[in-house]
Design a protein around this motif. Structure first.
Motif, PDB file in Angstrom:
ATOM      1  N   UNK A  74      39.666  39.382  21.027  1.00 11.84           N
ATOM      2  CA  UNK A  74      39.244  38.981  22.274  1.00 11.84           C
ATOM      3  C   UNK A  74      39.267  37.422  22.491  1.00 11.84           C
ATOM      4  N   UNK A  75      39.637  37.226  23.513  1.00 10.15           N
ATOM      5  CA  UNK A  75      39.835  35.623  23.602  1.00 10.15           C
ATOM      6  C   UNK A  75      38.632  34.759  24.622  1.00 10.15           C
ATOM      7  N   UNK A  76      38.294  35.794  25.718  1.00 13.30           N
ATOM      8  CA  UNK A  76      37.450  35.067  26.580  1.00 13.30           C
ATOM      9  C   UNK A  76      35.824  34.973  26.040  1.00 13.30           C
ATOM     10  N   UNK A  77      35.440  33.961  25.593  1.00 12.13           N
ATOM     11  CA  UNK A  77      34.149  33.929  24.838  1.00 12.13           C
ATOM     12  C   UNK A  77      33.057  33.796  25.848  1.00 12.13           C
ATOM     13  N   UNK A  78      33.322  33.922  27.101  1.00  7.10           N
ATOM     14  CA  UNK A  78      32.212  33.941  28.236  1.00  7.10           C
ATOM     15  C   UNK A  78      31.851  35.086  28.954  1.00  7.10           C
ATOM     16  N   UNK A  79      32.713  36.191  28.329  1.00  7.01           N
ATOM     17  CA  UNK A  79      32.562  37.612  28.808  1.00  7.01           C
ATOM     18  C   UNK A  79      30.911  37.944  28.606  1.00  7.01           C
ATOM     19  N   UNK A  80      30.508  39.097  29.353  1.00  2.00           N
ATOM     20  CA  UNK A  80      29.066  39.584  29.252  1.00  2.00           C
ATOM     21  C   UNK A  80      29.223  40.717  28.745  1.00  2.00           C
ATOM     22  N   UNK A  81      28.692  40.828  27.411  1.00  2.00           N
ATOM     23  CA  UNK A  81      28.897  42.323  26.667  1.00  2.00           C
ATOM     24  C   UNK A  81      27.733  42.887  26.205  1.00  2.00           C
ATOM     25  N   UNK A  82      27.422  44.338  26.199  1.00  4.79           N
ATOM     26  CA  UNK A  82      26.424  45.053  25.871  1.00  4.79           C
ATOM     27  C   UNK A  82      26.913  45.906  24.619  1.00  4.79           C
ATOM     28  N   UNK A  86      28.106  39.458  14.359  1.00  9.20           N
ATOM     29  CA  UNK A  86      29.393  39.117  14.415  1.00  9.20           C
ATOM     30  C   UNK A  86      30.098  38.330  15.481  1.00  9.20           C
ATOM     31  N   UNK A  87      29.704  39.106  16.737  1.00  4.97           N
ATOM     32  CA  UNK A  87      30.102  38.341  18.020  1.00  4.97           C
ATOM     33  C   UNK A  87      29.326  37.256  18.121  1.00  4.97           C
ATOM     34  N   UNK A  88      28.340  36.859  18.070  1.00  4.06           N
ATOM     35  CA  UNK A  88      27.420  35.763  17.987  1.00  4.06           C
ATOM     36  C   UNK A  88      28.135  34.550  16.821  1.00  4.06           C
ATOM     37  N   UNK A  89      28.271  35.124  15.825  1.00  4.48           N
ATOM     38  CA  UNK A  89      29.194  34.245  14.881  1.00  4.48           C
ATOM     39  C   UNK A  89      30.682  33.813  15.348  1.00  4.48           C
ATOM     40  N   UNK A  90      31.120  34.535  16.206  1.00  2.00           N
ATOM     41  CA  UNK A  90      32.598  34.357  17.054  1.00  2.00           C
ATOM     42  C   UNK A  90      32.269  33.387  18.126  1.00  2.00           C
ATOM     43  N   UNK A  91      31.314  33.195  18.543  1.00  2.00           N
ATOM     44  CA  UNK A  91      31.156  32.252  19.712  1.00  2.00           C
ATOM     45  C   UNK A  91      30.546  32.996  21.044  1.00  2.00           C
ATOM     46  N   UNK A  92      30.653  34.345  20.859  1.00  2.00           N
ATOM     47  CA  UNK A  92      30.309  35.145  22.060  1.00  2.00           C
ATOM     48  C   UNK A  92      28.732  34.952  22.336  1.00  2.00           C
ATOM     49  N   UNK A  93      28.393  34.094  23.140  1.00  5.06           N
ATOM     50  CA  UNK A  93      26.859  33.913  23.360  1.00  5.06           C
ATOM     51  C   UNK A  93      26.302  34.692  24.501  1.00  5.06           C
ATOM     52  N   UNK A  94      27.190  35.236  25.350  1.00  5.71           N
ATOM     53  CA  UNK A  94      26.723  36.228  26.476  1.00  5.71           C
ATOM     54  C   UNK A  94      26.528  37.543  26.050  1.00  5.71           C
ATOM     55  N   UNK A  95      26.137  37.724  25.047  1.00  2.00           N
ATOM     56  CA  UNK A  95      26.039  39.248  24.325  1.00  2.00           C
ATOM     57  C   UNK A  95      24.735  39.787  24.289  1.00  2.00           C
ATOM     58  N   UNK A  96      24.561  41.188  24.764  1.00  2.00           N
ATOM     59  CA  UNK A  96      23.141  41.568  24.633  1.00  2.00           C
ATOM     60  C   UNK A  96      23.056  43.057  23.840  1.00  2.00           C
ATOM     61  N   UNK A  97      22.250  43.335  23.488  1.00  2.00           N
ATOM     62  CA  UNK A  97      21.733  44.524  22.714  1.00  2.00           C
ATOM     63  C   UNK A  97      20.654  45.296  23.223  1.00  2.00           C
ATOM     64  N   UNK A  98      20.664  46.569  23.287  1.00  2.00           N
ATOM     65  CA  UNK A  98      19.648  47.427  23.954  1.00  2.00           C
ATOM     66  C   UNK A  98      19.460  48.633  22.982  1.00  2.00           C
TER      67      UNK A  98
END
Length: 193
Positions: free
Chosen positions: A35-43, A55-67
């Motif tokens: 994945x290249x775009x670190x700004x995508x919103x992930x659930x 792992x996503x947080x470590x890779x710089x994906x800061x718009x990540x959500x868990x439920x």
């Protein structure tokens, strides 16, 4: 047996978490790595202890959500990642959630649901995705039985379930599953139609 929040909370409290690999699984890690775009919103729904999230947080994906609707795994995440925004760690029912996302990662959530909810799951995933959004992850491929979770399924049944709402971009036996799941996982990428 009701697969409700109390059921799952009891499983975590009693350490009955056989699905928990203790780390991110190889197919999901390999997908995240491309994945290249670190700004995508992930659930990540039904996240559990979610090493994928970490792992996503470590890779710089800061718009990540868990439920999850069990509190214990969310508390475990708060301990492991104490500085992460708490509003992105969501305690609630997947079917009552109403945000939208670019990507939803499926890791042992679908197989934990009562099979009668599968059509609702597909429709809910569709509603949670932005236009051209994707679901990616793993689905089990072993015969669907009444005993579970986990509940299995087949490639054919997944195509029938998801193809009305999603373009099936990939659905194949994962070549890099962890040893206990080898030959029993399908890696998939579905794009919202």
């Amino acid at each position: 047996m009701k697969l409700n929040s109390e059921y799952w909370e009891n499983r975590y409290q009693n350490l009955q978490t056989g699905w928990d690999a203790g780390q991110i699984t190889t197919p999901i890690k390999a997908y995240i790595d491309q994945l290249e775009d670190k700004n995508i919103k992930i659930l990540i729904p039904g996240c559990g202890n979610s090493y994928e999230f970490e792992y996503l947080i470590q890779k710089g994906f800061q718009n990540t959500h868990v439920l999850d609707y069990a509190e214990t795994p969310l508390e475990n995440l708060k301990k492991r990642i104490p500085n992460y925004p708490k509003d992105q760690l969501i305690l609630g029912d997947f079917f009552d959630h109403h945000e939208t996302y670019d990507l939803i990662i499926e890791q042992t959530f679908f197989c934990a649901l009562d099979p009668e909810l599968r059509k609702n799951y597909a429709q809910k995933m569709y509603s949670l995705l932005k236009p051209k959004g994707k679901i990616a992850g793993l689905l089990f491929q072993f015969p669907l039985t009444e005993s579970g979770p986990p509940f299995g399924g087949s490639k054919e049944s997944y195509i029938e379930l998801f193809s009305p709402l999603f373009q099936i971009r990939k659905l194949e036996t994962a070549y890099n599953s962890i040893k206990p799941r080898q030959e029993n996982e399908l890696f998939f990428i579905f794009t919202k139609k």
